[in-house]
Every structure is written in structure tokens, then in C-alpha cells.
Design a protein around this motif. Structure first.
Motif, mmCIF file in Angstrom:
data_model
loop_
_atom_site.group_PDB
_atom_site.id
_atom_site.type_symbol
_atom_site.label_atom_id
_atom_site.label_comp_id
_atom_site.label_asym_id
_atom_site.label_seq_id
_atom_site.Cartn_x
_atom_site.Cartn_y
_atom_site.Cartn_z
ATOM 1 N N LYS A 147 25.106 11.427 -50.961
ATOM 2 C CA LYS A 147 24.984 12.218 -52.196
ATOM 3 C C LYS A 147 23.542 12.660 -52.409
ATOM 4 C CE LYS A 147 28.775 10.190 -54.892
ATOM 5 N NZ LYS A 147 29.111 9.331 -56.064
ATOM 6 N N ARG A 148 22.596 11.799 -52.060
ATOM 7 C CA ARG A 148 21.180 12.092 -52.270
ATOM 8 C C ARG A 148 20.556 12.781 -51.059
ATOM 9 N NH1 ARG A 148 22.673 7.633 -54.856
ATOM 10 N NH2 ARG A 148 21.832 7.149 -56.918
ATOM 11 N N LEU A 149 21.123 12.489 -49.888
ATOM 12 C CA LEU A 149 20.585 13.030 -48.640
ATOM 13 C C LEU A 149 21.754 13.570 -47.800
ATOM 14 C CD1 LEU A 149 17.817 13.185 -47.118
ATOM 15 C CD2 LEU A 149 18.489 11.073 -45.953
ATOM 16 N N PRO A 150 22.180 14.816 -48.038
ATOM 17 C CA PRO A 150 23.353 15.387 -47.372
ATOM 18 C C PRO A 150 23.353 15.278 -45.851
ATOM 19 C CG PRO A 150 22.632 16.819 -49.139
ATOM 20 C CD PRO A 150 21.588 15.751 -49.003
ATOM 21 N N VAL A 151 22.165 15.312 -45.240
ATOM 22 C CA VAL A 151 22.091 15.230 -43.780
ATOM 23 C C VAL A 151 22.595 13.877 -43.265
ATOM 24 C CG1 VAL A 151 19.726 14.294 -43.654
ATOM 25 C CG2 VAL A 151 20.590 15.761 -41.806
ATOM 26 N N TRP A 152 22.644 12.871 -44.159
ATOM 27 C CA TRP A 152 23.108 11.542 -43.764
ATOM 28 C C TRP A 152 24.555 11.591 -43.256
ATOM 29 C CZ3 TRP A 152 21.891 7.128 -41.936
ATOM 30 C CH2 TRP A 152 22.752 6.026 -42.023
ATOM 31 N N GLY A 153 25.360 12.474 -43.811
ATOM 32 C CA GLY A 153 26.744 12.597 -43.352
ATOM 33 C C GLY A 153 26.808 12.985 -41.884
ATOM 34 N N TYR A 154 25.937 13.894 -41.466
ATOM 35 C CA TYR A 154 25.892 14.319 -40.064
ATOM 36 C C TYR A 154 25.362 13.191 -39.184
ATOM 37 C CZ TYR A 154 26.563 19.037 -41.934
ATOM 38 O OH TYR A 154 27.059 20.145 -42.579
ATOM 39 N N LEU A 155 24.307 12.534 -39.675
ATOM 40 C CA LEU A 155 23.705 11.440 -38.907
ATOM 41 C C LEU A 155 24.665 10.253 -38.769
ATOM 42 C CD1 LEU A 155 20.088 11.413 -40.413
ATOM 43 C CD2 LEU A 155 20.802 12.265 -38.164
ATOM 44 N N TYR A 156 25.449 10.008 -39.814
ATOM 45 C CA TYR A 156 26.358 8.853 -39.819
ATOM 46 C C TYR A 156 27.355 8.934 -38.671
ATOM 47 C CZ TYR A 156 29.701 5.382 -41.497
ATOM 48 O OH TYR A 156 30.535 4.291 -41.595
ATOM 49 N N ALA A 157 27.926 10.112 -38.461
ATOM 50 C CA ALA A 157 28.895 10.283 -37.373
ATOM 51 C C ALA A 157 28.237 10.031 -36.016
ATOM 52 C CB ALA A 157 29.493 11.683 -37.415
ATOM 53 N N LEU A 158 27.008 10.497 -35.847
ATOM 54 C CA LEU A 158 26.282 10.298 -34.588
ATOM 55 C C LEU A 158 25.882 8.838 -34.406
ATOM 56 C CD1 LEU A 158 24.036 13.494 -34.675
ATOM 57 C CD2 LEU A 158 26.127 13.121 -33.346
ATOM 58 N N ILE A 159 25.544 8.173 -35.513
ATOM 59 C CA ILE A 159 25.210 6.748 -35.449
ATOM 60 C C ILE A 159 26.426 5.937 -35.018
ATOM 61 C CG2 ILE A 159 24.631 4.712 -36.855
ATOM 62 C CD1 ILE A 159 22.761 6.541 -38.473
ATOM 63 N N GLU A 160 27.610 6.301 -35.558
ATOM 64 C CA GLU A 160 28.836 5.614 -35.140
ATOM 65 C C GLU A 160 29.071 5.780 -33.641
ATOM 66 O OE1 GLU A 160 32.039 4.955 -38.688
ATOM 67 O OE2 GLU A 160 32.364 6.623 -37.313
ATOM 68 N N LEU A 161 28.861 6.987 -33.133
ATOM 69 C CA LEU A 161 29.014 7.225 -31.695
ATOM 70 C C LEU A 161 28.031 6.365 -30.910
ATOM 71 C CD1 LEU A 161 30.117 8.758 -29.243
ATOM 72 C CD2 LEU A 161 28.453 10.584 -29.737
ATOM 73 N N GLY A 162 26.786 6.331 -31.375
ATOM 74 C CA GLY A 162 25.770 5.520 -30.703
ATOM 75 C C GLY A 162 26.107 4.037 -30.720
ATOM 76 N N LEU A 163 26.621 3.557 -31.849
ATOM 77 C CA LEU A 163 27.009 2.148 -31.945
ATOM 78 C C LEU A 163 28.161 1.832 -31.006
ATOM 79 C CD1 LEU A 163 26.781 1.579 -35.819
ATOM 80 C CD2 LEU A 163 25.302 0.558 -34.072
ATOM 81 N N GLY A 164 29.119 2.760 -30.919
ATOM 82 C CA GLY A 164 30.248 2.551 -30.010
ATOM 83 C C GLY A 164 29.782 2.414 -28.572
ATOM 84 N N LEU A 165 28.854 3.271 -28.158
ATOM 85 C CA LEU A 165 28.315 3.224 -26.798
ATOM 86 C C LEU A 165 27.461 1.970 -26.590
ATOM 87 C CD1 LEU A 165 27.322 6.988 -26.392
ATOM 88 C CD2 LEU A 165 29.275 5.810 -25.345
ATOM 89 N N ALA A 166 26.724 1.574 -27.639
ATOM 90 C CA ALA A 166 25.869 0.387 -27.553
ATOM 91 C C ALA A 166 26.711 -0.878 -27.368
ATOM 92 C CB ALA A 166 25.009 0.266 -28.802
ATOM 93 N N TYR A 167 27.803 -0.991 -28.126
ATOM 94 C CA TYR A 167 28.692 -2.147 -27.975
ATOM 95 C C TYR A 167 29.370 -2.136 -26.606
ATOM 96 C CZ TYR A 167 28.373 -3.764 -32.821
ATOM 97 O OH TYR A 167 27.930 -4.278 -34.015
ATOM 98 N N LEU A 168 29.738 -0.962 -26.143
ATOM 99 C CA LEU A 168 30.418 -0.846 -24.856
ATOM 100 C C LEU A 168 29.508 -1.273 -23.707
ATOM 101 C CD1 LEU A 168 33.038 0.126 -23.441
ATOM 102 C CD2 LEU A 168 31.978 2.373 -23.244
ATOM 103 N N SER A 169 28.223 -0.922 -23.799
ATOM 104 C CA SER A 169 27.267 -1.240 -22.731
ATOM 105 C C SER A 169 26.520 -2.552 -22.977
ATOM 106 C CB SER A 169 26.255 -0.099 -22.592
ATOM 107 O OG SER A 169 25.534 0.086 -23.806
#
Length: 237
Positions: A147-169
Motif C-alpha cells: 500500500k505504501r510502496l507499490p513496487v513491493w508487489g512486483y518484487l514480492y513475486a520475484l522474491i517468491e521465485l528466488g526463495l523457491g530456487l534457493a530452497y531447491l538448491s
């Protein structure tokens, strides 16, 4: 679907019109036929609507009740239909991650959680990235940071992808779990506020692909990741 309900309190044609108008104003209601003579209302709807929602729309003098169906079973069926995508996702991730454990002599809980969280973040980020702009706009409706930082919505999806790859590796487990714990803790704040305030908004957990309502299911999703990452952090330190 169409259900017939008993409606008491109607005494004239004006009552019929009031009841019909009130019921037609409810979201997902597509058609209403009201009969004062039979004290009935035949309601067609896109999905099952709780009896309490109908009653709230009517004046106190009118009372509505189910005639030819069981409200409990209909609500359970409606709940299953609404959350079928999430339930299937959790089912498939659970099955796959449990089957992986067959390579071990003993069930390794920590490894299972690592694989489960990898599957969770990869799948959920996939749906978000299908329509990243749509997800960010939906997420901004309730997330305290977006709500305060709209770009966070875009970053959040990319962070989830990064976390998925981090857990996998198995990349730096302490850092990966710490980021998960912090990010999901921030996310759950907005979810809790929306659910407790009974806001009827779309949950963005599967992006803009599925129109899922915000509910306790969303709380469970975030809480599960917080609990799992917390357990793994304690195991690592």
C-alpha cells in the motif's frame, strides 16, 4: 444453481417486490422469483450463497429458510469449489515431496519441509508471474507494505521465485529461511487485517488467475511458511 427458499412475512404484492429487489441486490444472484401465495423465493445464483447473507439483505419482518436443500452440505460443497485450486496445489506438492523421502531410510522432516517450501514458492510465484501487473494491483489492496510502496508487489513475486530456487538448491539455508520468515511475517499482517475486518476482496496468493476470496485459508498459507521457516531456523542455529 437454483434453490427454493421459504419466505415468511409477505402480506401483499409490495412485499413480493421488496423481497425480490433485496435478493436481486446480492452479489452472484442471477434471478429471483417470489410468490406471496406460496411463501417462497426461487433464487438462481452463480455459486452458493449463505442463508445468513440472504437474511441480512431482507427487512426484519421477512424470514428466509431453506426448503429442499441442506445448507451445511451446500456451504461445504461451495467452499470446496472455491478453494479447489489451492487444495489441489497443496495436495500435489505434498504427494511429490513425500515421495521424494522414499529415497531415505528414515523420513527426514527438515528435508521434507525444505522441498515443500521450494514447491510452494515456485508454484505460487508461477501464477503471480502469469500476470505480474494484475497480481501487484490486487496485492496492493491489502498488503501493508505494498500500500505504501507499490513496487513491493512486483518484487514480492520475484522474491517468491528466488526463495523457491534457493530452497531447491539448498542455498545458504539460514539466510533463505530468515528471508522467508521476515517476508511472510510482513505479508500475514495485511491478510489478518482484511480477514478480521471481514473485507470482501480478492486474495492475490495465486495472482490474478483465480478469483479467490480473502479468508482464513490465506492466513493458513502464510502461517505455514512462517512456522516452517521458524522451525528450520531453530534447527540451524
Amino acid at each position: 444453481m437454483t434453490h427454493i427458499y421459504q419466505v415468511t412475512g409477505m402480506t401483499c404484492s409490495s412485499c413480493e417486490a421488496k423481497v425480490k429487489s433485496a435478493l436481486m441486490s446480492i452479489e452472484n444472484v442471477t434471478a429471483v422469483e417470489v410468490s406471496k401465495e406460496n411463501n417462497t423465493a426461487t433464487i438462481s445464483m452463480d455459486k452458493h450463497i449463505a442463508l445468513s447473507d440472504f437474511q441480512k439483505a431482507l427487512e426484519n419482518k421477512y424470514q428466509i429458510s431453506a426448503v429442499n436443500h441442506n445448507e451445511v452440505s451446500e456451504q461445504a460443497k461451495s467452499w470446496m469449489e472455491t478453494y479447489k485450486p489451492i487444495l489441489l496445489i497443496f495436495f500435489y506438492i505434498s504427494i511429490v515431496t513425500v515421495l521424494i523421502q522414499f529415497k531415505n531410510q528414515n523420513f527426514n522432516v527438515m528435508e521434507w519441509m525444505q522441498h515443500f517450501m521450494s514447491g510452494f514458492f515456485l508454484v505460487f510465484s508461477f501464477f503471480k508471474l502469469l500476470n505480474l501487473k494484475g497480481f501487484a494491483e490486487s496485492y496492493m489492496m491489502y498488503d501493508v507494505l505494498a500500500k505504501r510502496l507499490p513496487v513491493w508487489g512486483y518484487l514480492y513475486a520475484l522474491i517468491e521465485l528466488g526463495l523457491g530456487l534457493a530452497y531447491l538448491s539448498n542455498f545458504n539455508p539460514l539466510v533463505t529461511n530468515s528471508i522467508t520468515f521476515i517476508v511472510m511475517s510482513i505479508s500475514i499482517v495485511g491478510v489478518l487485517q482484511s480477514v478480521l475486518n471481514k473485507k470482501k476482496i480478492q486474495c492475490a496468493c495465486l495472482g490474478a488467475v483465480f478469483n479467490l476470496p480473502m479468508s482464513t485459508v490465506t492466513i493458513i498459507e502464510d502461517a505455514l511458511m512462517i512456522i516452517m521457516s521458524g522451525i528450520m531456523i531453530l534447527h540451524l542455529i
